[in-house]
Design an enzyme around this catalytic site. Structure first.
Site, short mmCIF file in Angstrom:
data_model
loop_
_atom_site.label_atom_id
_atom_site.label_comp_id
_atom_site.label_asym_id
_atom_site.label_seq_id
_atom_site.Cartn_x
_atom_site.Cartn_y
_atom_site.Cartn_z
CG LEU A 74 3.25 6.29 6.60
CD1 LEU A 74 3.11 7.45 7.48
CD2 LEU A 74 3.79 6.61 5.41
CB THR A 76 7.16 2.39 12.12
OG1 THR A 76 6.46 1.07 12.78
CG2 THR A 76 6.34 3.07 11.73
CB SER A 97 6.37 -2.57 13.56
OG SER A 97 5.61 -2.08 14.13
CB SER A 98 3.61 -0.55 9.21
OG SER A 98 2.27 -1.34 9.19
CB SER A 99 1.70 4.13 11.32
OG SER A 99 0.69 4.69 11.48
#
Length: 383
Positions: A74, A76, A97-99
């Site tokens: 996901l 972010t 940036s991500s999860s």
């Protein structure tokens, strides 16, 4: 049982059924750490050419939990600054940036072979979710995590504090490690690097493990797992394919200008012995990077729609084959072509056949029993 707890148990069961989540302590962490808290203030959902912002406050609670535990990566943050609560409509942008998807996160943590007494350095805090999973087992004092983006680091630190993990969070360049808390038993990077920095080796105890994605071409990177030795070197192998955002300090800057104009006057032209389209396959792309470290692989097309591939020099389609046009001080395609031919002659070994050794002076890669599949990259930039 709350909706969040139920979703955590469901996700843990799904990961276990896939054979990814096998360690009892890690399953306990997955069932305890609320991933949705680490997605604050929201995420961007991929809609093809745009990203739709979704925040916890602006969405149905059940929908929010479904997305949070969807086992997807996901986004972010977009373009190095944009968060989901800063826009109300779909926007274009590049995720910065991500999860990361829990399958990858859990798989990497399992590959670390953690023990309860271990001290860990994490490069790339991101949302802080993987940090929390490790803190749940190791304790907050045994985990140090570094994030280069101040905005991302601040959010992760706040969330970690909120959920009860007052760990060591550092804002800075993870490529430098964090010598103040060294030595570490384990180093794990949740970003891709062109090669493993020797600073990580120096800050890891003998017998310790470093786990990091290496490479810079999209869909052509591998997860390296190396063990640090008493003599200050580290040796291991590529254990699987892996894809992460590039470390900010090593992010590839797009080649600027009109590439066709820049490469209009080649020094040579010939038929390709191997189709350059092989570079769009994972293993050949990874091996090609070892032949020409630092080269950019760029996809393009003519105004008529004919495909073009560039390694700072263009290769263009001509009828049923490919014509290679090269110029400049290094014949990049010659090096790549030799590697691809040797790889095919060896029976197309998988990326897991690649071994590597890291020293203070060089990186060496090889495939056992294949003299033509050996590369050494010196720290001074030579190869």
């Amino acid at each position: 049982m709350t909706g969040s707890a139920s979703e955590r148990r469901r996700m843990a069961a799904a990961l276990a059924n896939k054979g990814v989540l096998t360690l009892p302590w890690l399953r306990g962490a997955v069932e305890s750490v609320p991933r949705e808290r680490f997605l604050h203030p929201g995420v961007f959902l991929d809609e093809g050419r745009t990203w739709r912002p979704l925040t916890a406050l602006g969405s149905d609670p059940d929908e929010w939990l479904k997305i949070a535990y969807s086992v997807d990566t996901l986004a972010t943050q977009l373009d190095g600054h944009l968060a989901a609560d800063q826009v109300s409509e779909a926007v274009a942008g590049v995720p910065t940036s991500s999860s990361t998807d829990p399958t990858t996160v859990v798989g990497m943590i399992e590959a670390l072979d953690l023990k309860a007494e271990h001290r860990v350095l994490e490069i790339g805090t991101g949302t802080g979710y993987s940090t929390a999973l490790m803190c749940h087992y190791l304790g907050e004092d045994n985990v140090t995590t570094i994030e280069v983006d101040p905005q991302v680091a601040a959010r992760a630190d706040a969330t970690l504090e909120t959920v009860g993990y007052s760990t060591w969070t550092v804002t800075g360049d993870g490529l430098l490690g964090h010598p103040r808390r060294a030595p570490y038993h384990r180093v794990i990077a949740t970003c891709a690097v062109r090669r493993i920095p020797y600073t990580w080796v120096r800050q890891t105890r003998p017998g310790g493990i470093i786990l990091s994605t290496v490479g810079s071409w999209p869909w052509g990177t591998g997860l390296a797992k190396v063990t640090v030795k008493e003599n200050g070197t580290a040796e291991g192998s590529i254990i699987k394919r892996s894809s992460f955002m590039q470390a900010r300090a090593q992010a590839v800057t797009p080649v600027a200008g009109d590439l066709s104009a820049r490469t209009a006057y080649a020094d040579s032209e010939r038929e390709a012995r191997v189709s350059p389209l092989r570079l769009e396959e994972w293993v050949p792309a990874f091996l090609a990077q070892l032949s020409v470290p630092g080269a950019h692989f760029v996809r393009a097309a003519t105004s008529e729609g004919a495909r073009l591939l560039y390694l700072f020099d263009p290769e263009r389609a001509d009828g049923g084959g490919w014509v290679v046009r090269q110029g400049g001080p290094v014949a990049l395609w010659d090096k790549v072509e030799r590697t691809l031919i040797a790889w095919q002659a060896a029976g197309n070994p998988d990326i897991t056949a690649v071994q590597l050794r890291v020293t203070d002076r060089s990186h060496a890669y090889w495939v056992d029993g294949q003299p033509a599949l050996r590369w050494e990259h010196r720290v001074d930039g030579g190869y």
